[in-house]
Structures are given as structure tokens and as C-alpha cells.
Scaffold this motif. Structure first.
Motif, mmCIF file in Angstrom:
data_model
loop_
_atom_site.group_PDB
_atom_site.id
_atom_site.type_symbol
_atom_site.label_atom_id
_atom_site.label_comp_id
_atom_site.label_asym_id
_atom_site.label_seq_id
_atom_site.Cartn_x
_atom_site.Cartn_y
_atom_site.Cartn_z
ATOM 1 N N UNK A 41 0.827 -1.216 0.000
ATOM 2 C CA UNK A 41 0.000 0.000 0.000
ATOM 3 C C UNK A 41 0.857 1.260 0.000
ATOM 4 N N UNK A 42 0.518 2.174 -0.893
ATOM 5 C CA UNK A 42 1.006 3.557 -0.852
ATOM 6 C C UNK A 42 -0.223 4.437 -0.757
ATOM 7 N N UNK A 43 -0.375 5.138 0.372
ATOM 8 C CA UNK A 43 -1.599 5.882 0.662
ATOM 9 C C UNK A 43 -1.392 7.377 0.489
ATOM 10 N N UNK A 44 -2.291 8.013 -0.241
ATOM 11 C CA UNK A 44 -2.279 9.469 -0.340
ATOM 12 C C UNK A 44 -2.594 10.061 1.032
ATOM 13 N N UNK A 45 -2.166 11.306 1.226
ATOM 14 C CA UNK A 45 -2.472 11.999 2.477
ATOM 15 C C UNK A 45 -3.930 12.448 2.460
ATOM 16 N N UNK A 46 -4.548 12.555 3.662
ATOM 17 C CA UNK A 46 -4.037 12.163 4.971
ATOM 18 C C UNK A 46 -4.194 10.665 5.188
ATOM 19 N N UNK A 47 -3.572 10.150 6.238
ATOM 20 C CA UNK A 47 -3.687 8.721 6.531
ATOM 21 C C UNK A 47 -5.131 8.342 6.822
ATOM 22 N N UNK A 48 -5.894 9.282 7.333
ATOM 23 C CA UNK A 48 -7.303 9.088 7.648
ATOM 24 C C UNK A 48 -7.825 10.384 8.218
ATOM 25 N N UNK A 49 -8.982 10.337 8.822
ATOM 26 C CA UNK A 49 -9.594 11.550 9.366
ATOM 27 C C UNK A 49 -9.375 11.654 10.867
ATOM 28 N N UNK A 50 -9.349 10.527 11.576
ATOM 29 C CA UNK A 50 -9.158 10.571 13.021
ATOM 30 C C UNK A 50 -8.181 9.480 13.445
ATOM 31 N N UNK A 51 -7.391 9.783 14.456
ATOM 32 C CA UNK A 51 -6.279 8.919 14.828
ATOM 33 C C UNK A 51 -6.728 7.549 15.330
ATOM 34 N N UNK A 52 -7.896 7.479 15.924
ATOM 35 C CA UNK A 52 -8.381 6.194 16.417
ATOM 36 C C UNK A 52 -8.481 5.190 15.269
ATOM 37 N N UNK A 53 -8.961 5.668 14.138
ATOM 38 C CA UNK A 53 -9.104 4.861 12.928
ATOM 39 C C UNK A 53 -7.727 4.512 12.349
ATOM 40 N N UNK B 244 -16.315 14.830 16.593
ATOM 41 C CA UNK B 244 -16.341 14.769 15.127
ATOM 42 C C UNK B 244 -17.650 14.157 14.642
ATOM 43 N N UNK B 245 -18.103 13.085 15.308
ATOM 44 C CA UNK B 245 -19.339 12.430 14.891
ATOM 45 C C UNK B 245 -20.541 13.363 15.025
ATOM 46 N N UNK B 246 -20.514 14.242 16.017
ATOM 47 C CA UNK B 246 -21.594 15.222 16.153
ATOM 48 C C UNK B 246 -21.651 16.137 14.935
ATOM 49 N N UNK B 247 -20.495 16.527 14.444
ATOM 50 C CA UNK B 247 -20.439 17.412 13.269
ATOM 51 C C UNK B 247 -20.798 16.685 11.986
ATOM 52 N N UNK B 248 -20.409 15.432 11.911
ATOM 53 C CA UNK B 248 -20.774 14.626 10.744
ATOM 54 C C UNK B 248 -22.290 14.444 10.686
ATOM 55 N N UNK B 249 -22.901 14.233 11.843
ATOM 56 C CA UNK B 249 -24.357 14.001 11.900
ATOM 57 C C UNK B 249 -25.143 15.203 11.398
#
Length: 373
Positions: A95-107, A362-367
Motif C-alpha cells: 500500500x502507498x496511501x495518499x495523504x491524509x492517513x485518515x480523518x481521526x487517529x483512532x481509525x 467529530x461524529x456530532x459534526x458529521x451528523x
């Protein structure tokens, strides 16, 4: 492995850019074997551009199970980067992943743990790590030339974007679509370089973010952040997409001088003796150490995206050390997550980060986001 068969997940702007130089044979030991996209139109376009031999897939699982690829470059939506990576790891696909690695560090932490358990080469597309300016700055610090770091300051406001840019996709600049604004979309390279060059993470962050200040968007388009380091040093990070003309100035002060990168140049103000030593022996109240201004010569750099891709392919084929190991993608993301958490709670965000609290907010804002998947 003589040839690495590469598949690209997401044939949008970045995916297309990577596909072009790989298909043109500009990465030794690699070939463009397949592309994956949810858009049938884009898949047809890819075949027209890169030849009918190119295999196309509408789902990631179909590509990974096809046997057509040894490695993938991930260029899909931010939220999907960790999940796509973990599917590849489970199948022994690099795997070569474009930035960012994800949205939240837990993931992303879960993604890193899965990578550690696999036997694949996992890299991030941190192409700025191949920029000779930043390589030289990192070397100056690591070698002790600058002494102990006292202050870092990065003003990066060259990300000007119009409302038309944001209106080009209903997912853009939304919490549900991108998961953030300038910190997550434009600045991951600078946030990665900041911690990579300095060689340490802050202990706490205090940030002030403006959400939709200059444009009709949900997410942040202006940020001023202050950080404190374990050794007592401090730092400031300033960015925006609503300011023009912009500035890109990175300044680091140590007890042996100061280094500035601006306008493509690296300038080192070097003290002949360290500031603590001068202060200890000073007999007057207003003297200063002798200082030499040095324009540090820096060689021309490579095509940065291509250089990272070549390094990744070489790691797969020859065991070459990675320039940007995938597991390091969590560091810059930790900084942006901490800035959001500080702004949302109007308080300091300590590191290690409270990942559960960040995810909850973050989930509150996504909702309540106007973008619905």
C-alpha cells in the motif's frame, strides 16, 4: 519480484496524476495494471487513456481479489483510506496511501496495527520529504548544528481557494465528506514535515480555528495554533485558504542560531558560540554573539511524487528503506486532531490525544453535515 503490478484506487485528480507517470514507464520495476473507481465514466476514460489491457474494477474488493495487482495506491476519499488499506494488508497487497492517513487517529491507529501484523510495504505519499530544502533542514537539526530547539514557526498561507473550488463537489469542505478543511486537505504535508524535521511531538496544543470565515463551507478555513514541546520549546502554526498573496515561511530557532526556509531558499544565521555560553560570559547588557549569515546550497530536487512511488517500489522489490513509512502518517494527523479538539472545546488539547473525545465531537459534526453519503 521483477515487476510490481500497481492498481490505483480512485482515478480522480491525484489518481490520474500517478497513473500517468506509471503508465509512461517512469517508475522502474512497476507497471500500471488496474484502476478502481465507482464511476463507470472514469473507468472507460482510463481504458482510453492507458490502453485496453488495463483492468478496471468498480469495487476495491473486486480489484484486491482479482489477482491482477501486487500493490495499490490509495487515492479515494479521506474516510476510506484506513479501511481500504486494511483490506489490502489482509490480502498481502502492498500500500502507498495518499495523504491524509485518515480523518481521526483512532481509525489510523487500527490501520497501523493491521500493517504491523502483515508482511507488506506500507508507505504514505509524503512527497515533500524528498524536497532537498527540508532534507537539509532536518540534517542541520539532527546533526546539532542548530543546537537545542527553542522555537518553531510556520506560516503557510499559500493555499488560496475560491468558492468555485468548494462548489465543484458537494462533498468538499464538509465534515461528512472530507472530515475537515485546510488542516486535513491542504496542510497534511506541512504538519508531517513539522514533526519530522523537529524530531519531536508537542506535549500540548492550543488552537483557534475559524469555520467558514471566508467561504460558504462547514469546515475550517483559517487556523492559528500554539504548541509546547517536552524541552520547553514553543511553536506556532498559521494557515488559511482565504488569504492572497500567501506566505510560506518556516523558521526554527535553536540556541546556536536560526534557520529560515522561504522563497525556495534555506538561510542559516549561525552563532559562533551558543547563546547560553555567550550569556554566561557576557560582561555587558546589550552585546550579542557573533553571527554568520549563510545561504545554504541545496541541490535540485526530483519529481517528488514520482520519487516516493519509486522508493516504495524499490522497497517492495529490493528492501530499500521507506522515505515515508505508512505508520508515521498518524503523527501529522495527531496534530490536526489536537487543533480541532482544542478549538471545539476552547481549551488546551494534551498529547497523547484523547481520541475517544475527539471522535465523539467529530461524529456530532458529521451528523449535522449538509453532505449525506
Amino acid at each position: 519480484m521483477s515487476i510490481v503490478r500497481i492498481g490505483i484506487v480512485g482515478i480522480g485528480n491525484m489518481g490520474t496524476s500517478h497513473a500517468r507517470y506509471i503508465a509512461a514507464g517512469e517508475v522502474a520495476g512497476a507497471e500500471l495494471a488496474a484502476v478502481c473507481d465507482i464511476s463507470t465514466e472514469r473507468l472507460l476514460w482510463a481504458k482510453e487513456q492507458f490502453g485496453q489491457q488495463l483492468q478496471t474494477f468498480e469495487t476495491v474488493d473486486a480489484m484486491l481479489d482479482s489477482g491482477a495487482v501486487d500493490a495499490i495506491m490509495i487515492c479515494n476519499l479521506h474516510f476510506d483510506h484506513p479501511g481500504t488499506s486494511m483490506k489490502a494488508f489482509a490480502r498481502g497487497i502492498h500500500v502507498l496511501c495518499e495523504k491524509p492517513a485518515g480523518v481521526y487517529t483512532k481509525q489510523v491507529r487500527e490501520m497501523n496495527e493491521a500493517a504491523e501484523k502483515s508482511d507488506v510495504k506500507f508507505a504514505m505519499m509524503f512527497n515533500q520529504r524528498t524536497n532537498p530544502l527540508y532534507i537539509k533542514l532536518k540534517d542541520l537539526i539532527a546533526s546539532g548544528e542548530l543546537g537545542e530547539i527553542r522555537r518553531t514557526n510556520w506560516i503557510i498561507t499559500t493555499w488560496y481557494r475560491t468558492q468555485s473550488y468548494y462548489d465543484s463537489g458537494n462533498w468538499r469542505a464538509t465534515w461528512a465528506g472530507e472530515g475537515g478543511g485546510v488542516l486535513l486537505n491542504q496542510c497534511p504535508h506541512q504538519l508531517d514535515l513539522w514533526q519530522w524535521i523537529v524530531g519531536m511531538m508537542p506535549t500540548r496544543v492550543r488552537a483557534f480555528c475559524s469555520f467558514g470565515k471566508y467561504r460558504d463551507i462547514e469546515v475550517e478555513d483559517e487556523v492559528t495554533a500554539y504548541v509546547e514541546y517536552p524541552n520547553g520549546a514553543t511553536g506556532v502554526f498559521i494557515t488559511t485558504t482565504g488569504e492572497t498573496p500567501g506566505t510560506n515561511r518556516f523558521e526554527i530557532t535553536g540556541d546556536r542560531g536560526k534557520v529560515v526556509i522561504e522563497d525556495g531558499k534555506l538561510t542559516f544565521w549561525r552563532l559562533r558560540v551558543s547563546e547560553p555560553e555567550f550569556n554566561k560570559n557576557a560582561k555587558t547588557g546589550f552585546g550579542q554573539p557573533e553571527c554568520w549569515k549563510i545561504d545554504v546550497p541545496v541541490a535540485a530536487g526530483p519529481n517528488q511524487h514520482k520519487a516516493v512511488t519509486q522508493n516504495w517500489v524499490d522497497a517492495i522489490r529490493k528492501g530499500t528503506p521507506l522515505v515515508a513509512p505508512g505508520q508515521e502518517g498518524i503523527n501529522g494527523l495527531t496534530l490536526s486532531n489536537a487543533m480541532y479538539l482544542s478549538a471545539w472545546t476552547d481549551n488546551w488539547a494534551d498529547l497523547p490525544l484523547d481520541e475517544d473525545r475527539f471522535h465523539e465531537l467529530l461524529q456530532e459534526r458529521i451528523a449535522s453535515s449538509r453532505f449525506k453519503k
